[in-house]
Design an enzyme around this catalytic site. Structure first.
Site, PDB file in Angstrom:
ATOM      1  N   LYS A   1      45.392  29.382  44.677  1.00  0.00           N
ATOM      2  CA  LYS A   1      45.055  29.955  45.982  1.00  0.00           C
ATOM      3  C   LYS A   1      44.786  28.812  46.967  1.00  0.00           C
ATOM      4  O   LYS A   1      44.182  27.800  46.593  1.00  0.00           O
ATOM      5  CB  LYS A   1      43.819  30.840  45.834  1.00  0.00           C
ATOM      6  CG  LYS A   1      43.465  31.651  47.071  1.00  0.00           C
ATOM      7  CD  LYS A   1      42.244  32.532  46.784  1.00  0.00           C
ATOM      8  CE  LYS A   1      41.834  33.351  47.989  1.00  0.00           C
ATOM      9  NZ  LYS A   1      40.661  34.200  47.703  1.00  0.00           N
TER      10      LYS A   1
ATOM     11  N   SER B   1      41.359  38.872  49.050  1.00  0.00           N
ATOM     12  CA  SER B   1      42.094  37.866  49.770  1.00  0.00           C
ATOM     13  C   SER B   1      43.036  37.016  48.897  1.00  0.00           C
ATOM     14  O   SER B   1      43.867  36.300  49.448  1.00  0.00           O
ATOM     15  CB  SER B   1      41.099  36.922  50.449  1.00  0.00           C
ATOM     16  OG  SER B   1      40.327  36.249  49.478  1.00  0.00           O
TER      17      SER B   1
ATOM     18  N   SER C   1      37.800  39.586  45.890  1.00  0.00           N
ATOM     19  CA  SER C   1      39.070  38.940  46.254  1.00  0.00           C
ATOM     20  C   SER C   1      39.961  38.548  45.090  1.00  0.00           C
ATOM     21  O   SER C   1      41.117  38.190  45.302  1.00  0.00           O
ATOM     22  CB  SER C   1      38.803  37.708  47.115  1.00  0.00           C
ATOM     23  OG  SER C   1      38.535  38.099  48.437  1.00  0.00           O
TER      24      SER C   1
END
Lengths: 423, 470
Positions: free
Chosen positions: B70, B145, B169
């Site tokens: 990420k 996210s 997330s």
């Protein structure tokens, strides 16, 4: 304070002691420096502050180019030390200067102004900084100066820092406000403003800035107005303070506990261990010499304040037999450094004792007495006009030339004789 | 035939170990999948073309297996934008601990994945670089996210991916994309290098194809890090070994009543009840329990997280890294313009909220009060874990929604976190496990929450359930 970078920042090439944490890079984290915490506790113990056994670090949020994270990690509601007093010698008396708190924080980066440009050196960013804050109890520039000198002495004494103002490892900020002198026995009512003078980098400037402010504020009051709350700088060349920013609205730093650092706890054993490390403090040592040898306060303070003198003195102490010797030695160490510097204590002691035993008398003393009478015409005339006290002065002059080795009684007799005979 | 990189990590590891597969072949497969699919999915922000195998990869745990990271996890000399324009072009000089540990274990970074800017969001639509699309239905969001990480694993572009979880997330996008998402206990995995959102909530964790993969990776990632003062010294278990011969006999499973009241999509409720049945039929004991402060947990989250955000975002001042505005003549103006131009809308929204709740006069009513309620939520959970071993519930109220469906309504978007947020508020470990599909054939995620540092327990139960998932 929160990373492993060197705390040396004086005269280092700019931006060479850096890491993600002290540069405030995204994703970097602070880890508190145990040694810095211990030193702060030591400082707090030395001034008998209340130690907050459980304390935490908070974020003080504001933007400034010298503050890489946009917040300073500091302490607000749980400083390591609260209260406490610092004994300071003022006018021959010990005055206990009351402290508000002692807290630990990180230093900011250093800004350098080059024409239109501002350069930032992050070497200083994140260096541990102990802030010692007094209560509003200092009432003159001289008192403030005596206090900050005492703090410098203590910080060096405890080996926390070299507290060298030239290197920026000790910095002073004075908050000054003027109030009407209270009638006897009443408390001072603090006015509703204060002027902060920042970045004072010498004791002399502190004294000057405070005196300047007192006069400036007095004039404003005399014109029927109240000075405004503000931060001022000090122009060392002109010797004046100048306005920087007004603080009509108190700045909102939005303090909150730093979530990156869990609350810390000092165990009783950790505190006990630090308490054991605490040496005899400067004011304790001053009192010790005063009580043991009857040294006066100024002498003992100077003796203790000067590292080399103190060291030399301490090595002589085992040989000193009485108060008289102690006072003479102490005075000599303080006033005549050239008589002992570079000498081995044992050698010095031997010579000094020999000198003490040698009493000047006879022809040699008569010679000195004659010289004094020739030179000190005014005192001689005074004496002859009947001013008996002039004799004491003349004896003193004889002692001076005899380097204190004259027998005082013999000197006085000789003087009287000479003055009467040759009248 | 399944593409190679759609196989579980542990299976690939075995093949690599037995020399039935080379890391070069596997790398090429991932590259092929990315070339074919990522044009439409947009899971990657940065993707690496050249394989750089670690020395003696044969002797490592991960044997050169490629993984996606990420973009809010710092990677040395590799673009790290956290999905925000303000960090466009930023290459950190250092690597996040969790990434570094996987690299040391022989993993190879394949690329950096898209996410909501600074991980603020539940759909991926707040990314400053355009949204990621759900591989199951390109008109839908992948969740957020950790949008790109979930989508990359789901689409077979990466074998596994790292995400971060502040309020769901990792778990919510895992649920939307039909993969396993593990959020470890707060402090179990180091946050060093994780670009902070809510510092007292953030946790990095893996998104994988199987529970065993997640267990294996956690073992590599977890453990004390002296660079993170909030990382825990609790010893790391052998999570993988704990999966063997897992039985649920005698296990006390708590069903949180409040989890079934919040506009829960019927198919998701059905899936959770099916899980409950499976557990009960295999000797587990079901207990109906209450989490009285569920709604408050969400409120606490949306006070404390923005407060921390408002302070964490202050370092983006346009001075040392990232976006620097061309406007502005003074340092203060450069900072103001850089922030105005570089931050996305949702970032600004949270900075404003957070600044407000920390301001003089509001601090007590918001920040302090929320901190107290957080303690209540933690206590709620402590009491629950006296009665049960794990908690069972849905991961999300709905399956993946359409792009643009909730962007106009931030509150509706915030509500999609309601089942995932409590674990973050209390710092508990939780896992989302894919369990069937809804009528539109979209993946459904069920969630198991465990007590602090009981990752082993939820992994064991999830592993057991995996066999019943389809």
């Amino acid at each position: 304070m929160f990373c492993g970078c060197s705390a040396q920042h004086f005269r280092q090439p700019a931006n060479t002691h850096l890491c993600p944490t002290c540069l405030g890079l995204p994703g970097s984290l602070p880890v508190p420096n145990q040694r810095a915490i211990e030193m702060t506790v030591l400082m707090a113990l030395a001034v008998k502050a209340k130690i907050n056994r459980r304390f935490f670090f908070e974020r003080k949020n504001y933007f400034y180019p010298d503050l890489p994270k946009g917040y300073q990690i500091s302490q607000h509601i749980s400083p390591i030390g609260e209260g406490g007093t610092v004994p300071v010698l003022l006018g021959g008396k010990y005055v206990a200067v009351a402290l508000h708190d002692i807290h630990l924080e990180e230093d900011t980066a250093k800004l350098e102004h080059h024409g239109d440009e501002v350069w930032i050196d992050f070497n200083r960013s994140g260096v541990p900084l102990v802030e010692v804050v007094t209560q509003p109890v200092l009432h003159s520039a001289a008192a403030a100066k005596a206090y900050v000198k005492r703090i410098q002495q203590l910080v060096r004494w405890l080996r926390i820092s070299d507290a060298d103002m030239e290197k920026g490892s000790m910095r002073l900020e004075a908050n000054i406000s003027l109030a009407t002198r209270p009638s006897d026995g009443e408390e001072i009512e603090l006015p509703s403003y204060r002027v902060e003078v920042k970045n004072l980098n010498s004791f002399r400037f502190l004294e000057k800035a405070i005196n300047y402010e007192i006069e400036r504020q007095k004039k404003i009051w005399q014109n029927g107005k109240q000075p405004v709350q503000e931060t001022r700088g000090f122009d060392a060349q002109q010797g004046v303070t100048f306005g920087q920013r007004r603080k009509e609205v108190a700045k909102d730093y939005r303090y909150f506990p730093d979530p990156d650092i869990p609350p810390l706890e000092l165990t009783s054993s950790a505190i006990a261990r630090l308490r054991k490390q605490l040496p005899r403090l400067p004011w304790e040592e001053e009192k010790m010499w005063q009580e043991r040898y009857g040294l006066d306060w100024q002498l003992s303070q100077t003796l203790v304040a000067n590292d080399k003198a103190r060291e030399f003195w301490q090595m002589l102490v085992p040989w000193i037999k009485n108060r008289d010797q102690a006072q003479k030695i102490a005075k000599l160490i303080v006033n005549k450094p050239d008589r002992w510097q570079g000498k081995k204590p044992a050698k010095f002691w031997q010579e000094w004792q020999k000198g003490q035993n040698e009493r000047l008398g006879g022809a040699k003393l008569a010679e000195i007495v004659s010289q004094v009478i020739v030179e000190e015409t005014k005192a001689v005339a005074d004496y002859r006009r009947g001013k008996i006290s002039a004799l004491g002065y003349l004896v003193g002059q004889v002692q001076r030339l005899a380097r204190g080795k004259a027998d005082p009684r013999e000197a006085q007799q000789l003087l009287q004789q000479e003055l009467t005979n040759n009248g | 035939m399944k593409s190679l990189c759609q196989l579980p990590l542990l299976e690939l590891r075995k093949k690599l170990g037995a020399k039935k597969l080379s890391p070069q072949e596997l790398w090429a497969e991932c590259q092929k999948a990315i070339a074919e699919k990522d044009g439409k999915i947009h899971a990657f922000l940065t993707h690496i073309l050249q394989l750089q195998l670690p020395a003696e990869w044969q002797k490592t745990e991960l044997k050169g297996i490629p993984f996606a990271v990420k973009d809010n996890l710092s990677t040395a000399n590799l673009l790290t934008t956290a999905g925000s324009q303000i960090l466009k072009g930023y290459r950190p000089p250092y690597t996040a601990t969790v990434v570094e540990r996987l690299q040391k274990a022989g993993g190879v970074i394949l690329g950096k994945t898209n996410c909501d800017a600074f991980a603020f969001g539940a759909s991926g639509e707040n990314s400053g670089y355009g949204p990621t699309h759900n591989p199951y239905d390109l008109s839908r969001v992948p969740g957020g996210s950790s949008s790109g990480s979930a989508a990359a694993v789901a689409a077979g572009m990466a074998v596994f991916a790292l995400g971060t979880d502040t309020g769901g997330s990792i778990r919510q996008p895992a649920a939307f994309c039909g993969v396993v998402g593990l959020k470890p206990t707060y402090g179990r995995c180091s946050r060093w290098g994780l670009i902070a959102m809510g510092s007292s909530f953030d946790v990095p964790g893996p998104l994988t194809r199987t529970v065993a993969d997640a267990a294996f990776l956690l073992g590599l990632m977890a453990g004390y890090d002296k660079r993170d003062a909030t990382s825990s010294q609790t010893p790391v278990e052998n999570y993988l070994a704990a999966l063997n011969g897992s039985s649920v006999r005698g296990l006390r499973v708590g069903l949180v009543e409040e989890f079934f009241q919040h506009g829960l999509q019927p198919e998701i409720k059905k899936a959770v009840m099916r899980v409950a049945d499976v557990l009960a039929n295999n000797g587990a004991k079901l207990v109906r329990v209450h989490l009285p402060h569920l709604e408050e947990a969400l409120a606490v989250y949306y006070v404390l997280v923005p407060a921390e955000i408002s302070s964490n975002m202050a370092r983006y001042d346009g001075i040392r890294f990232g976006w620097q505005s061309k406007r502005g003549k003074t340092a203060a103006a450069v900072t103001a313009f850089s922030r105005a131009e570089g931050f996305e809308m949702e970032v600004k929204r949270r900075i404003l909220t957070g600044t407000y709740v920390l301001s003089a006069g509001y601090y007590d009513a918001y920040y302090l009060q929320a901190s107290r309620v957080r303690t209540l939520v933690i206590r709620d959970f402590q009491e629950l874990f006296n009665k049960v071993d794990v908690l069972l519930g849905p991961t999300t109220p709905t399956t993946a929604f359409k792009l643009g469906e909730k962007t106009a309504d931030p509150v509706a978007m915030y509500l999609s976190d309601i089942f995932t947020v409590p674990a973050n508020v209390a710092g508990l470990p939780a896992i989302s496990l894919p369990f069937g599909r809804d009528q539109k054939n979209l993946p459904i995620g069920v969630q198991l929450i465990g007590n602090r540092f009981q990752e082993g327990e939820i992994l064991r139960v999830a592993h057991f359930l995996e066999n019943y998932a389809c």
